[in-house]
Design a protein around this motif. Structure first.
Motif, PDB file in Angstrom:
ATOM      1  N   GLU A   6       0.830  -1.205   0.000  1.00 33.26           N
ATOM      2  CA  GLU A   6       0.000   0.000   0.000  1.00 33.26           C
ATOM      3  C   GLU A   6       0.866   1.256   0.000  1.00 33.26           C
ATOM      4  O   GLU A   6       0.583   2.215  -0.732  1.00 33.26           O
ATOM      5  CB  GLU A   6      -0.919  -0.007   1.216  1.00 33.26           C
ATOM      6  N   GLN A   7       1.933   1.275   0.799  1.00 32.05           N
ATOM      7  CA  GLN A   7       2.786   2.451   0.850  1.00 32.05           C
ATOM      8  C   GLN A   7       3.480   2.679  -0.490  1.00 32.05           C
ATOM      9  O   GLN A   7       3.607   3.818  -0.955  1.00 32.05           O
ATOM     10  CB  GLN A   7       3.838   2.282   1.947  1.00 32.05           C
ATOM     11  N   SER A 173      -7.212  -2.895  -2.869  1.00 32.30           N
ATOM     12  CA  SER A 173      -6.533  -4.081  -3.404  1.00 32.30           C
ATOM     13  C   SER A 173      -5.120  -4.198  -2.845  1.00 32.30           C
ATOM     14  O   SER A 173      -4.662  -5.292  -2.508  1.00 32.30           O
ATOM     15  CB  SER A 173      -6.481  -4.015  -4.933  1.00 32.30           C
ATOM     16  N   ALA A 174      -4.430  -3.062  -2.748  1.00 30.99           N
ATOM     17  CA  ALA A 174      -3.080  -3.085  -2.169  1.00 30.99           C
ATOM     18  C   ALA A 174      -3.124  -3.533  -0.722  1.00 30.99           C
ATOM     19  O   ALA A 174      -2.274  -4.303  -0.261  1.00 30.99           O
ATOM     20  CB  ALA A 174      -2.450  -1.697  -2.286  1.00 30.99           C
ATOM     21  N   ARG A 175      -4.135  -3.064   0.005  1.00 30.98           N
ATOM     22  CA  ARG A 175      -4.259  -3.457   1.417  1.00 30.98           C
ATOM     23  C   ARG A 175      -4.540  -4.953   1.530  1.00 30.98           C
ATOM     24  O   ARG A 175      -4.017  -5.632   2.422  1.00 30.98           O
ATOM     25  CB  ARG A 175      -5.379  -2.637   2.057  1.00 30.98           C
ATOM     26  N   THR A 176      -5.369  -5.467   0.615  1.00 33.75           N
ATOM     27  CA  THR A 176      -5.638  -6.905   0.610  1.00 33.75           C
ATOM     28  C   THR A 176      -4.358  -7.688   0.318  1.00 33.75           C
ATOM     29  O   THR A 176      -4.084  -8.710   0.945  1.00 33.75           O
ATOM     30  CB  THR A 176      -6.710  -7.235  -0.447  1.00 33.75           C
ATOM     31  N   ALA A 388      -2.351  -9.803  -9.181  1.00 30.80           N
ATOM     32  CA  ALA A 388      -3.752 -10.212  -9.258  1.00 30.80           C
ATOM     33  C   ALA A 388      -4.645  -9.249  -8.488  1.00 30.80           C
ATOM     34  O   ALA A 388      -5.721  -8.862  -8.959  1.00 30.80           O
ATOM     35  CB  ALA A 388      -3.908 -11.635  -8.724  1.00 30.80           C
ATOM     36  N   SER A 389      -4.211  -8.835  -7.292  1.00 33.32           N
ATOM     37  CA  SER A 389      -5.025  -7.915  -6.490  1.00 33.32           C
ATOM     38  C   SER A 389      -5.140  -6.558  -7.167  1.00 33.32           C
ATOM     39  O   SER A 389      -6.230  -5.976  -7.247  1.00 33.32           O
ATOM     40  CB  SER A 389      -4.412  -7.757  -5.100  1.00 33.32           C
ATOM     41  N   PHE A 390      -4.011  -6.030  -7.665  1.00 29.13           N
ATOM     42  CA  PHE A 390      -4.045  -4.736  -8.347  1.00 29.13           C
ATOM     43  C   PHE A 390      -4.958  -4.776  -9.566  1.00 29.13           C
ATOM     44  O   PHE A 390      -5.800  -3.895  -9.770  1.00 29.13           O
ATOM     45  CB  PHE A 390      -2.632  -4.346  -8.779  1.00 29.13           C
ATOM     46  N   GLN A 391      -4.765  -5.795 -10.401  1.00 28.71           N
ATOM     47  CA  GLN A 391      -5.548  -5.865 -11.628  1.00 28.71           C
ATOM     48  C   GLN A 391      -7.032  -6.041 -11.330  1.00 28.71           C
ATOM     49  O   GLN A 391      -7.882  -5.454 -12.009  1.00 28.71           O
ATOM     50  CB  GLN A 391      -5.042  -7.013 -12.503  1.00 28.71           C
ATOM     51  N   ARG A 392      -7.339  -6.832 -10.315  1.00 24.72           N
ATOM     52  CA  ARG A 392      -8.749  -7.030  -9.965  1.00 24.72           C
ATOM     53  C   ARG A 392      -9.370  -5.718  -9.480  1.00 24.72           C
ATOM     54  O   ARG A 392     -10.461  -5.337  -9.886  1.00 24.72           O
ATOM     55  CB  ARG A 392      -8.858  -8.106  -8.885  1.00 24.72           C
ATOM     56  N   GLY A 393      -8.648  -5.008  -8.591  1.00 21.21           N
ATOM     57  CA  GLY A 393      -9.164  -3.739  -8.094  1.00 21.21           C
ATOM     58  C   GLY A 393      -9.317  -2.713  -9.200  1.00 21.21           C
ATOM     59  O   GLY A 393     -10.325  -1.993  -9.280  1.00 21.21           O
ATOM     60  N   LEU A 394      -8.304  -2.612 -10.070  1.00 21.41           N
ATOM     61  CA  LEU A 394      -8.366  -1.646 -11.158  1.00 21.41           C
ATOM     62  C   LEU A 394      -9.479  -2.002 -12.140  1.00 21.41           C
ATOM     63  O   LEU A 394     -10.168  -1.119 -12.670  1.00 21.41           O
ATOM     64  CB  LEU A 394      -7.016  -1.599 -11.874  1.00 21.41           C
ATOM     65  N   GLY A 556       4.276  -3.250 -13.315  1.00 27.41           N
ATOM     66  CA  GLY A 556       5.695  -3.069 -13.050  1.00 27.41           C
ATOM     67  C   GLY A 556       5.994  -2.915 -11.575  1.00 27.41           C
ATOM     68  O   GLY A 556       6.991  -3.427 -11.064  1.00 27.41           O
ATOM     69  N   MET A 557       5.098  -2.214 -10.871  1.00 25.82           N
ATOM     70  CA  MET A 557       5.307  -2.000  -9.447  1.00 25.82           C
ATOM     71  C   MET A 557       5.178  -3.294  -8.659  1.00 25.82           C
ATOM     72  O   MET A 557       5.797  -3.461  -7.601  1.00 25.82           O
ATOM     73  CB  MET A 557       4.297  -0.977  -8.938  1.00 25.82           C
ATOM     74  N   ALA A 558       4.372  -4.229  -9.165  1.00 25.12           N
ATOM     75  CA  ALA A 558       4.190  -5.496  -8.454  1.00 25.12           C
ATOM     76  C   ALA A 558       5.518  -6.224  -8.303  1.00 25.12           C
ATOM     77  O   ALA A 558       5.829  -6.776  -7.244  1.00 25.12           O
ATOM     78  CB  ALA A 558       3.178  -6.376  -9.195  1.00 25.12           C
ATOM     79  N   GLY A 559       6.333  -6.225  -9.382  1.00 26.71           N
ATOM     80  CA  GLY A 559       7.611  -6.916  -9.306  1.00 26.71           C
ATOM     81  C   GLY A 559       8.561  -6.273  -8.321  1.00 26.71           C
ATOM     82  O   GLY A 559       9.155  -6.944  -7.467  1.00 26.71           O
ATOM     83  N   SER A 560       8.724  -4.928  -8.400  1.00 29.17           N
ATOM     84  CA  SER A 560       9.654  -4.255  -7.490  1.00 29.17           C
ATOM     85  C   SER A 560       9.163  -4.328  -6.053  1.00 29.17           C
ATOM     86  O   SER A 560       9.961  -4.491  -5.120  1.00 29.17           O
ATOM     87  CB  SER A 560       9.832  -2.793  -7.916  1.00 29.17           C
TER      88      SER A 560
END
Length: 744
Positions: A6-7, A173-176, A388-394, A556-560
């Motif tokens: 989330e941060q 989604s980030a929090r999840t 998966a969480s990011f894409q689902r939320g977006l 991209g952010m998911a990997g880093s």
């Protein structure tokens, strides 16, 4: 406090939101300054330049400035936006054919990007102030005219609300992701601690066999008749080894450990080694002890006083070869239950995930090959969870935006502009079709099953519906307000293609817009001028491209983020493992303090005479006790079941009632196979509630791990390493299964 994912989202979100604002406002204002008619072009040039410079400075301070600056700066930004709204008498020419003005695009982009910078209440106040001042400026520039259109204010407020909803969806989604990763990391940490403790216990027993048990047995059997310097030195080394064994953690250089090992052997050793080989300390110690055992076998059985040590390090694998030219032997004739060959050497390497191979023939010497793999960094599981969480939320946010645009904006315009169409039913059909495509994507998202190859058929349908809607708009109304499908047909395209490559999405969106412009150009007439058409199109397209950009940034952010999360987890796990190993080592030394330690200490200081019958009996009794302890640990390690048991223990501590059953004997599974088999079950237990059932079944060369629980769907992952996964839903419960079949 926000978690790591989330941060990271909040930090990156501000950067990319401000970057989007600079690009969109910069392009739209520049195009308007170049192409659109303006009451006073000199004043307009000053205002455009000043506001773009301000946007750049605002972005720099918001990203790099301190917390206090970020608190008051949005107030100044609202004032700057209000300034360009009040300057429209000099910067905007009222013309219904001009489309969206650069001022309107600027204030829309400002409120759309505000959710990443300010809270919900501040957003509501800022939006209300900006809309109010816009109407004041529009009234001064065009009293009662097009600029003061009463629908512009509500739609700007709706855009702000939709953008805030998108922001909340993605942040939730980030929090999840943070919660799932934290629970999975806890399970993984517990599994690693349990595996490290088990490995430490087995290494400790191996060390007992190689050191204290051998020394005490030698004294107990009367091999040494009186105090000897070499016996005292060996007893001191045994004491040091017992204090050190199972406590190795962090990293260590293998080469000094090997040289220390060779220093205490009577063999003449030739070296073929690199200057340094860094390994996890436990692996380095285990490998050095394996080399020591091999050298001991050379000294005892090979009939030669020379050997060669060769070390190779190819990055992924460290290989040690111990070569002698002695008498050799037939490995097939060695009893497989002999500890020295199988458990003290072969199993020692197996415990580290390595291998031991013995090549020998009578009269041709012996080569012992020990291999130890370097631990591979694998953050794929965390990356898949975050992605998966990011894409689902977006996706849910984009679905909400699309439905809001189609139902709250386009449908009222369609129904109110009946005279603008050659026939109304094609417009209603096109609108209904676009809504249906959106609902199909919504259902697929709810079922966590993206459209896949069907998305291109749906994209073709969207193109057909867009062409139908444009064809039935009267030429003089095309590209105007009544031509609702001109840009909004792009929203379903965004939904269908946002999970793929950004370049593909941009190309398809551009094709849709070009098709619409081509139809308008063929008619030879339109409701907007060229500059107006560009402005109106850019106002909608920039918002759609923003969704595509956010999707790409999040991928991209998911990997880093996964790498950062895993690095932090490694530190916490390392500290936890070190604490547990230290406690285990302290407990083992305490258990030996009353018996073995005094005997070894007495032999080391020569206070005890190995020829004394009482000393011999005490040493024999202690050696027998140690060997019984070593012999009692005859179970082969089962890393898969061990990891799953740790996950079960953690889930039960979280209040989940877990039934665990393991059937059959598992083959020696490669680490990659174990990870793929265990990952779905660990992820399921991390999110499970109520009751869960976990089963491990082994039949021949097939291993199956299945879990039944009320839990979140596992992150999508491709099959590989011979492992196939399946997920079946039964109400709120999932049956998740991973199966591996070895080569026949």
């Amino acid at each position: 406090m926000p978690g790591a994912v989330e941060q990271r989202l909040l930090d990156q979100g501000v950067t990319y939101a401000l970057g989007l604002r600079i690009v969109v406002i910069g392009l739209s204002s520049s195009v308007s300054l170049a192409l659109a008619a303006m009451p006073d072009r000199a004043v307009a040039a000053v205002m455009v330049t000043a506001f773009n410079v301000w946007s750049l400075l605002y972005a720099l301070v918001m990203v790099r400035g301190g917390a206090r600056a970020r608190q008051w700066l949005p107030v100044a930004d609202v004032a700057a936006v209000c300034g360009i709204c009040l300057s429209m008498s000099w910067t905007v020419t009222p013309d219904p054919r001009g489309g969206a003005t650069w001022v309107l695009i600027a204030l829309n982009m400002v409120v759309v990007t505000y959710p990443w910078q300010i809270g919900g209440r501040a957003l509501a106040v800022a939006t209300a102030v900006i809309i109010t001042v816009y109407y004041a400026g529009a009234t001064l520039a065009d009293p009662g005219g097009w600029l003061a259109d009463p629908t512009l204010g509500p739609w700007t407020a709706a855009e702000a609300a939709l953008s805030f909803g998108l922001y909340r969806f993605v942040r939730r989604s980030a929090r999840t992701s943070d919660r799932i990763i934290a629970r999975t990391a806890g399970l993984r940490r517990a599994a690693e601690i349990a595996a490290a403790r088990r490995s430490g216990e087995r290494e400790y027993l191996a060390a007992l066999h190689d050191t204290a048990a051998a020394t005490l047995l030698m004294v107990g059997e009367g091999v040494v008749a009186r105090p000897e310097p070499w016996l005292s030195a060996q007893a001191r080394r045994d004491l040091a080894e017992l204090h050190r064994s199972s406590g190795a953690h962090g990293e260590a250089d293998l080469i000094p450990l090997l040289r220390e090992t060779v220093r205490h052997t009577a063999l003449r050793v030739r070296w073929s080694v690199p200057a340094a080989v860094t390994l996890p300390a436990a692996d380095a110690v285990s490998l050095s002890r394996g080399v020591r055992e091999a050298l001991t076998n050379v000294a005892r059985h090979a009939g030669t006083d020379t050997a060669e040590i060769r070390i190779r390090d190819d990055g992924a694998l460290v290989t040690a070869e111990i070569v002698d030219t002695g008498r050799g032997f037939d490995p097939a004739r060695i009893d497989a239950d002999r500890y020295g060959l199988t458990r003290s050497l072969i199993e020692r390497m197996t415990r580290t995930g390595g291998r031991a191979r013995i090549d020998s023939r009578p009269g041709h010497g012996t080569t012992v090959t020990l291999t130890c793999p370097r631990p591979a960094e694998d953050d794929r599981g965390d990356r898949e969870v975050i992605t998966a969480s990011f894409q689902r939320g977006l996706r849910w946010a984009a679905i909400s935006i699309t439905l809001a645009v189609l139902t709250l904006l386009d449908l009222p315009r369609l129904l109110a502009a009946g005279a603008a169409y050659t026939a109304l039913w094609p417009q209603l059909l096109a609108w209904s079709g676009l809504v249906a495509v959106t609902l199909v994507v919504a259902v697929a998202t709810w079922r966590d099953r993206p459209p896949g190859r069907w998305r291109w058929a749906l994209v073709a349908l969207v193109f057909a519906l867009s062409a139908l809607a444009t064809a039935t708009v009267r030429p003089e109304f095309r590209l105007g307000a009544a031509h609702w499908s001109e840009g909004d047909a792009g929203w379903p395209i965004v939904l269908l293609l946002m999970g793929g490559r950004v370049g593909v999405l941009i190309a398809v969106l551009a094709a849709q817009y070009l098709m619409t412009f081509g139809q308008a150009a063929l008619a030879g007439e339109a409701a907007l001028s060229v500059a107006g058409a560009i402005s109106a199109t850019w106002a909608v397209l920039s918002y759609q491209l923003a969704i595509a950009m956010i999707a790409a940034v999040l991928r991209g952010m998911a990997g880093s983020t996964a790498r950062a999360v895993r690095a932090a987890e490694r530190v916490r796990t390392s500290e936890a493992v070190a604490r547990h190993l230290h406690a285990d080592r302290t407990g083992r030394i305490a258990a030996l303090a009353a018996t073995a330690v005094p005997l070894l200490a007495g032999l080391a200081s020569a206070e005890l005479d190995p020829g004394d019958p009482d000393v011999r009996r005490a040493c024999a009794a202690e050696a027998a006790r140690m060997r019984r302890l070593i012999a009692s640990d005859d179970a082969h390690p089962d890393a898969l079941a061990h990891e799953l048991r740790a996950a079960v223990e953690q889930a039960e501590r979280d209040g989940v009632a877990v039934t665990f059953a393991a059937h059959g004997t598992r083959p020696d599974l490669p680490p990659g196979v174990r990870r793929r088999l265990a990952a779905p079950a660990i992820a399921a237990l991390a999110t499970a509630t109520g009751r869960a059932r976990l089963t491990v079944t082994s039949t021949g060369d097939t291993v199956t791990v299945s879990v039944v629980a009320a839990c979140a769907p596992p992150p999508p992952a491709a099959d590989g390493d011979g492992v196939r996964r399946s997920v079946l839903a039964d109400g709120d419960r999932l049956w998740i299964q991973a199966s591996w079949q070895g080569e026949r």
